[in-house]
Scaffold this motif. Sequence first.
Motif, mmCIF file in Angstrom:
data_model
loop_
_atom_site.group_PDB
_atom_site.id
_atom_site.type_symbol
_atom_site.label_atom_id
_atom_site.label_comp_id
_atom_site.label_asym_id
_atom_site.label_seq_id
_atom_site.Cartn_x
_atom_site.Cartn_y
_atom_site.Cartn_z
ATOM 1 N N LYS A 6 -7.679 -1.413 28.900
ATOM 2 C CA LYS A 6 -8.118 -2.811 28.807
ATOM 3 C C LYS A 6 -7.120 -3.714 29.502
ATOM 4 N N SER A 7 -7.623 -4.822 29.975
ATOM 5 C CA SER A 7 -6.770 -5.810 30.626
ATOM 6 C C SER A 7 -5.754 -6.369 29.642
ATOM 7 N N THR A 8 -4.566 -6.641 30.132
ATOM 8 C CA THR A 8 -3.551 -7.277 29.293
ATOM 9 C C THR A 8 -3.906 -8.733 29.027
ATOM 10 N N TYR A 9 -4.878 -9.268 29.764
ATOM 11 C CA TYR A 9 -5.335 -10.635 29.553
ATOM 12 C C TYR A 9 -6.393 -10.720 28.459
ATOM 13 N N SER A 10 -6.823 -9.607 27.927
ATOM 14 C CA SER A 10 -7.814 -9.580 26.861
ATOM 15 C C SER A 10 -7.179 -10.127 25.580
ATOM 16 N N VAL A 11 -7.727 -11.215 25.071
ATOM 17 C CA VAL A 11 -7.148 -11.881 23.911
ATOM 18 C C VAL A 11 -7.344 -11.076 22.631
ATOM 19 N N ASN A 12 -8.593 -10.722 22.334
ATOM 20 C CA ASN A 12 -8.855 -10.062 21.059
ATOM 21 C C ASN A 12 -9.096 -8.563 21.198
ATOM 22 N N GLY A 13 -9.111 -8.043 22.401
ATOM 23 C CA GLY A 13 -9.267 -6.610 22.610
ATOM 24 C C GLY A 13 -10.675 -6.092 22.489
ATOM 25 N N THR A 14 -11.667 -6.990 22.312
ATOM 26 C CA THR A 14 -13.047 -6.511 22.195
ATOM 27 C C THR A 14 -13.961 -7.052 23.282
ATOM 28 N N ASP A 15 -13.701 -8.209 23.809
ATOM 29 C CA ASP A 15 -14.554 -8.813 24.832
ATOM 30 C C ASP A 15 -13.851 -8.739 26.178
ATOM 31 N N CYS A 16 -13.840 -7.543 26.761
ATOM 32 C CA CYS A 16 -13.089 -7.397 27.991
ATOM 33 C C CYS A 16 -13.674 -6.309 28.885
ATOM 34 N N VAL A 17 -13.132 -6.249 30.058
ATOM 35 C CA VAL A 17 -13.470 -5.206 31.009
ATOM 36 C C VAL A 17 -12.431 -4.108 30.870
ATOM 37 N N GLU A 18 -12.888 -2.859 30.944
ATOM 38 C CA GLU A 18 -11.980 -1.725 30.891
ATOM 39 C C GLU A 18 -12.054 -0.966 32.204
ATOM 40 N N VAL A 19 -10.958 -0.345 32.585
ATOM 41 C CA VAL A 19 -10.878 0.415 33.823
ATOM 42 C C VAL A 19 -10.585 1.867 33.484
ATOM 43 N N GLY A 20 -11.367 2.765 34.089
ATOM 44 C CA GLY A 20 -11.125 4.195 33.927
ATOM 45 C C GLY A 20 -10.657 4.768 35.251
ATOM 46 N N HIS A 21 -9.464 5.306 35.284
ATOM 47 C CA HIS A 21 -8.884 5.823 36.528
ATOM 48 C C HIS A 21 -9.810 6.857 37.170
ATOM 49 N N GLY A 22 -10.210 6.601 38.400
ATOM 50 C CA GLY A 22 -11.080 7.510 39.130
ATOM 51 C C GLY A 22 -12.540 7.444 38.710
ATOM 52 N N ILE A 23 -12.869 6.529 37.808
ATOM 53 C CA ILE A 23 -14.238 6.425 37.301
ATOM 54 C C ILE A 23 -14.864 5.091 37.666
#
Length: 56
Positions: A6-23
């Motif tokens: 998850k982005s370090t800019y995600s405030v509450n950890g639930t409404d964010c974009v996630e990145v999967g390496h190679g995915i």
Amino acid sequence: MTEWRKSTYSVNGTDCVEVGHGIGLRDSKAPAAHIALGTDAWSAFLAAAKADKLAR
């Protein structure tokens, strides 16, 4: 198994974009689906984000 980050800019950890390496990218609220991105597309996405050229 892919580790999603998850982005370090995600405030509450639930409404964010996630990145999967190679995915790709996924929405933390809908983790079953993701957008696959190749290396070139990922580089272009990062460049646009850093240049603040993404639609709001």
